[in-house]
Write an enzyme that holds these catalytic residues in place. Structure first.
Site, PDB file in Angstrom:
ATOM      1  NE  ARG A   1      -2.681   1.936  -0.991  1.00 40.75           N
ATOM      2  CZ  ARG A   1      -3.059   1.329  -2.235  1.00 40.75           C
ATOM      3  NH1 ARG A   1      -3.964   0.522  -2.409  1.00 40.75           N
ATOM      4  NH2 ARG A   1      -2.750   1.980  -3.158  1.00 40.75           N
TER       5      ARG A   1
ATOM      6  CE  LYS B   1      -2.395  28.384  -5.820  1.00 37.64           C
ATOM      7  NZ  LYS B   1      -3.454  28.767  -6.798  1.00 37.64           N
TER       8      LYS B   1
ATOM      9  CE  LYS C   1       1.226  35.216  -5.908  1.00 35.43           C
ATOM     10  NZ  LYS C   1       0.468  33.852  -5.504  1.00 35.43           N
TER      11      LYS C   1
ATOM     12  CD  GLU D   1      -0.725  38.099  -7.947  1.00 30.30           C
ATOM     13  OE1 GLU D   1      -0.820  37.078  -7.820  1.00 30.30           O
ATOM     14  OE2 GLU D   1      -1.055  39.059  -6.993  1.00 30.30           O
TER      15      GLU D   1
ATOM     16  CG  ASP E   1      -3.800  36.651 -10.210  1.00 32.04           C
ATOM     17  OD1 ASP E   1      -3.714  35.586 -10.711  1.00 32.04           O
ATOM     18  OD2 ASP E   1      -4.184  37.078  -9.511  1.00 32.04           O
TER      19      ASP E   1
END
Length: 283
Positions: A104, A138, A170, A199, A220
């Protein structure tokens, strides 16, 4: 940004596999230990149940090797290879207890990483060589090295491996710094030598970032029309990266805008696990 594809350093996954085995085995595999003798041997065969791009073979074998250091694997495919449904990827021979107890854990890693590589390959194929496919940060906590490796196995390119791997200003940075120009100036005054990416969400911000001499603009959540105009204004001055709401279905349309890059968190956070089985027989 990294596109090179090379074997993973075992140091990237050895402890991860160890912790996964401890989590799964607990005090011991009571079913296997009751049914199988310590010295019984077996052969396990990995079979792809659907077409996929393989990634994580060495990680899967590590699960068996930690339970039986003498376990040996032979492969018909390698990481980065595409395979069709019902293809035999390879086999592992060793102590039956190790194969049964480690199955597994081995499959969890192999199916997850192969799923990411398969998704990345689909994005790259949809782009048709006209735009570079990038991943994002992410990723699953503690699995970033493995997941970004799988992205490379699928032919896509890694963006930042971590916050120390590039400058990306950002929206929150811009607000804290007091504007795009101030943010870019402060980063450069700090001594940053890497390309500066900013960004932007509007054409006004595009102009501001270009005037500040940003190296890359992260466009963005812009419409295709705005992207094309941003690319036109940036040509010869900065590279452009599309981000936000990027799906596999949108890649051909986005690739046609002329941008240099398109990034998608879906490569790592939304890739379905590949369907792979591990079938064991006595040796």
């Amino acid at each position: 940004m990294t596109a090179a594809f090379a074997p993973l350093d075992p140091a990237c996954y050895r402890d991860l596999v160890k912790r996964a085995l401890v989590e799964d085995l607990g005090g011991g595999d009571v079913t296997t230990n009751a049914l199988v003798g310590q010295n019984d041997r077996a052969i396990g065969v990995f079979i792809a149940k659907s077409s996929c791009t393989v990634a994580g073979l060495a990680v899967a074998v590590e699960a068996f090797s930690q339970l039986d250091p003498a376990a040996r694997a032979t492969w018909r495919f390698h990481d980065g290879d595409g395979c069709s449904r019902d293809a035999v990827l390879g086999q592992v021979e060793g102590r039956a207890r190790a194969l049964l107890s480690g199955e597994r854990t081995a499959l969890n890693f192999l199916q997850h990483l192969t799923g990411i590589a398969t998704m990345a390959r689909k994005f790259v194929q949809a782009a048709g060589g006209t735009i570079t496919i990038l991943d994002t940060r992410k990723t699953t906590p503690t699995l970033r090295q493995l997941e970004k490796y799988a992205v490379r196995a699928g032919g896509a390119t890694n963006h930042r491996m971590g916050l120390d791997d590039g400058v990306l200003i950002k929206d929150n940075h811009i607000r804290v710094a007091g504007g795009i120009r101030r943010a870019v100036d402060q980063v450069r005054a700090f001594g940053a030598t890497r390309p500066v990416e900013v960004e932007v969400e509007t054409l006004e911000q595009v102009d501001e970032a270009l005037d500040a001499k940003a190296d890359i603009l992260l466009l963005d959540n812009m419409t295709p029309e705005l992207i094309r105009e941003a690319v036109r204004r940036s040509r010869g001055r900065a590279k452009t990266e599309i981000s936000g709401g990027v799906t596999l279905e949108r890649i051909p349309e986005l690739a046609a805008t002329g941008a240099d890059y398109v990034s998608s968190g879906a490569l790592t956070h939304s890739a379905p696990a590949a369907d792979i089985s591990f079938e064991i027989e006595p040796a």
